[in-house]
Motif scaffolding. Structure first.
Motif, PDB file in Angstrom:
ATOM      1  N   VAL A   1       0.835  -1.203   0.000  1.00  0.00           N
ATOM      2  CA  VAL A   1       0.000   0.000   0.000  1.00  0.00           C
ATOM      3  C   VAL A   1       0.871   1.254   0.000  1.00  0.00           C
ATOM      4  CG1 VAL A   1      -1.700   1.340   1.296  1.00  0.00           C
ATOM      5  CG2 VAL A   1      -1.967  -1.139   1.074  1.00  0.00           C
ATOM      6  N   ASP A   2       1.902   1.286   0.842  1.00  0.00           N
ATOM      7  CA  ASP A   2       2.784   2.461   0.863  1.00  0.00           C
ATOM      8  C   ASP A   2       3.513   2.632  -0.469  1.00  0.00           C
ATOM      9  OD1 ASP A   2       2.054   3.334   3.332  1.00  0.00           O
ATOM     10  OD2 ASP A   2       3.840   2.626   4.387  1.00  0.00           O
ATOM     11  N   SER A   3       3.868   1.526  -1.119  1.00  0.00           N
ATOM     12  CA  SER A   3       4.489   1.621  -2.440  1.00  0.00           C
ATOM     13  C   SER A   3       3.523   2.231  -3.450  1.00  0.00           C
ATOM     14  CB  SER A   3       4.939   0.239  -2.928  1.00  0.00           C
ATOM     15  OG  SER A   3       5.994  -0.248  -2.148  1.00  0.00           O
ATOM     16  N   CYS A   4       2.238   1.885  -3.338  1.00  0.00           N
ATOM     17  CA  CYS A   4       1.231   2.472  -4.229  1.00  0.00           C
ATOM     18  C   CYS A   4       1.065   3.961  -3.974  1.00  0.00           C
ATOM     19  CB  CYS A   4      -0.095   1.746  -4.070  1.00  0.00           C
ATOM     20  SG  CYS A   4      -0.141   0.106  -4.818  1.00  0.00           S
ATOM     21  N   LEU A   5       1.159   4.374  -2.709  1.00  0.00           N
ATOM     22  CA  LEU A   5       1.088   5.805  -2.402  1.00  0.00           C
ATOM     23  C   LEU A   5       2.307   6.534  -2.983  1.00  0.00           C
ATOM     24  CD1 LEU A   5      -0.235   5.539   1.262  1.00  0.00           C
ATOM     25  CD2 LEU A   5      -1.511   6.381  -0.724  1.00  0.00           C
ATOM     26  N   CYS A   6       3.454   5.874  -2.967  1.00  0.00           N
ATOM     27  CA  CYS A   6       4.638   6.432  -3.638  1.00  0.00           C
ATOM     28  C   CYS A   6       4.404   6.511  -5.144  1.00  0.00           C
ATOM     29  CB  CYS A   6       5.864   5.574  -3.348  1.00  0.00           C
ATOM     30  SG  CYS A   6       6.426   5.570  -1.641  1.00  0.00           S
ATOM     31  N   LEU A   7       3.817   5.459  -5.703  1.00  0.00           N
ATOM     32  CA  LEU A   7       3.530   5.440  -7.138  1.00  0.00           C
ATOM     33  C   LEU A   7       2.586   6.581  -7.511  1.00  0.00           C
ATOM     34  CD1 LEU A   7       3.796   3.985  -9.891  1.00  0.00           C
ATOM     35  CD2 LEU A   7       1.812   2.590  -9.224  1.00  0.00           C
TER      36      LEU A   7
END
Length: 316
Positions: free
Chosen positions: A274-280
């Motif tokens: 999820v945090d990677s998606c927020l970075c994306l």
């Protein structure tokens, strides 16, 4: 403008905790953004395992395993000349006499950067008078000095042509930007997101909780949808963001890493994706020119934080 490879990375600053297997992963999420058509092509996430193995006894302190996965991703998409890479970690800090950063923080060993003090001050002003401040505010972990593993990754990225964001390099073909997932959630809330009655701060941030019991598939999906769906208006790609969220969920459901006999695991590995998606979202919003920057203009070299959406969407 040519198509852009956008990447989000949730990096384990120190390669994870020695005694917590679930923490020993990095997660890369990426997509191809076509600014002309305002469309995206989703790439399945990559989980980089940092478990103790023959070549990785110290949980990849050199970031060699992570760098290799990034190189493979770049090679796979070598047709695209422009890359925007958003990382959940401090990337810039002025020199301080603090020595090397350690995983175990001791008093006086770390300091807030100018960009973090700037964001904290602005957050307090924007939150003043708002309801449920405690639920939506975020804790800032001091960013200086940089974590050694992050520095090693940046050295590699610079060796393959990346520049870290600043005013001089903001239009570089290979650009690294710093983002902060908790700031993305807060910004989304303050800009009008998370309005549904089921989207209180506890529900939105529930993806970070580790449940003692496995989650049902519906609960698993809800954890992701509650936090990511409302980022769509600020991502710069509108409804295409929702497709990215759906595809990420489908990938996780197929990946047996999250599965038990009784359901799906919550906790660190769900948090990572999820945090990677927020970075994306931060990377693709930058590609779509729909982003904001927190930076102390009097100390520009002491860090920046970039997120999706324009600052004028915040209450004035």
């Amino acid at each position: 403008m040519d198509k852009v490879l956008c990447i989000g990375l949730d990096i384990a600053w120190f390669g994870g905790s020695k005694n917590n297997k679930a923490s020993k992963y990095d997660c890369l999420v990426s997509l191809i953004h076509d600014p002309k058509a305002n469309s995206v092509q989703f790439n399945e996430p990559i989980r980089v395992s940092l478990h103790d193995k023959d070549l990785n006894k110290d949980r990849d302190p050199s970031a060699q395993l992570l760098s290799k996965s990034i190189d493979e991703l770049l090679e796979e998409h070598s047709d695209w000349s422009k890359v925007i890479f958003a990382i959940d970690a401090p990337l810039q800090a002025t020199e301080r006499s603090l020595g090397d950063r350690k995983a175990k923080v001791t008093k006086g060993s770390i300091q807030r950067r100018a960009c973090e003090n700037h964001l904290s001050k602005k957050r307090k002003c924007i939150d003043k008078g708002q309801e449920d401040i405690a639920g939506w505010m975020f804790r800032i972990q001091a960013g200086a000095p940089l974590a050694p593993r992050v520095k090693n990754l940046l050295t590699h990225l610079e060796s393959v042509g990346f520049s870290i964001w600043d005013e001089q390099h903001c239009n570089s073909d290979k650009l690294v930007i710093e983002c902060f997932p908790a700031e993305v959630i807060w910004f989304t809330k303050r800009s009008g997101g998370y309005k549904d009655k089921d989207q209180n701060s506890g529900k939105v941030k529930a993806y970070k909780k580790k449940e003692k019991r496995p989650l049902s598939e519906e609960e698993f999906k809800d954890r992701v949808h509650h936090v990511l769906d409302d980022v769509a208006p600020f991502s710069g790609i509108g409804n295409s963001w929702n497709k990215v969220v759906d595809n990420t969920i489908n990938w996780m459901i197929k990946d047996k890493t999250w599965q038990t006999e009784k359901g799906f695991r919550s906790g660190k590995m769900l948090d990572d994706v999820v945090d990677s998606c927020l970075c994306l979202a931060s990377a693709v919003s930058y590609s779509a020119n729909n982003f904001h920057v927190w930076q102390d203009r009097t100390d520009k070299s002491d860090g920046h934080i970039i997120g999706p959406g324009k600052l004028n969407s915040l209450p004035q």
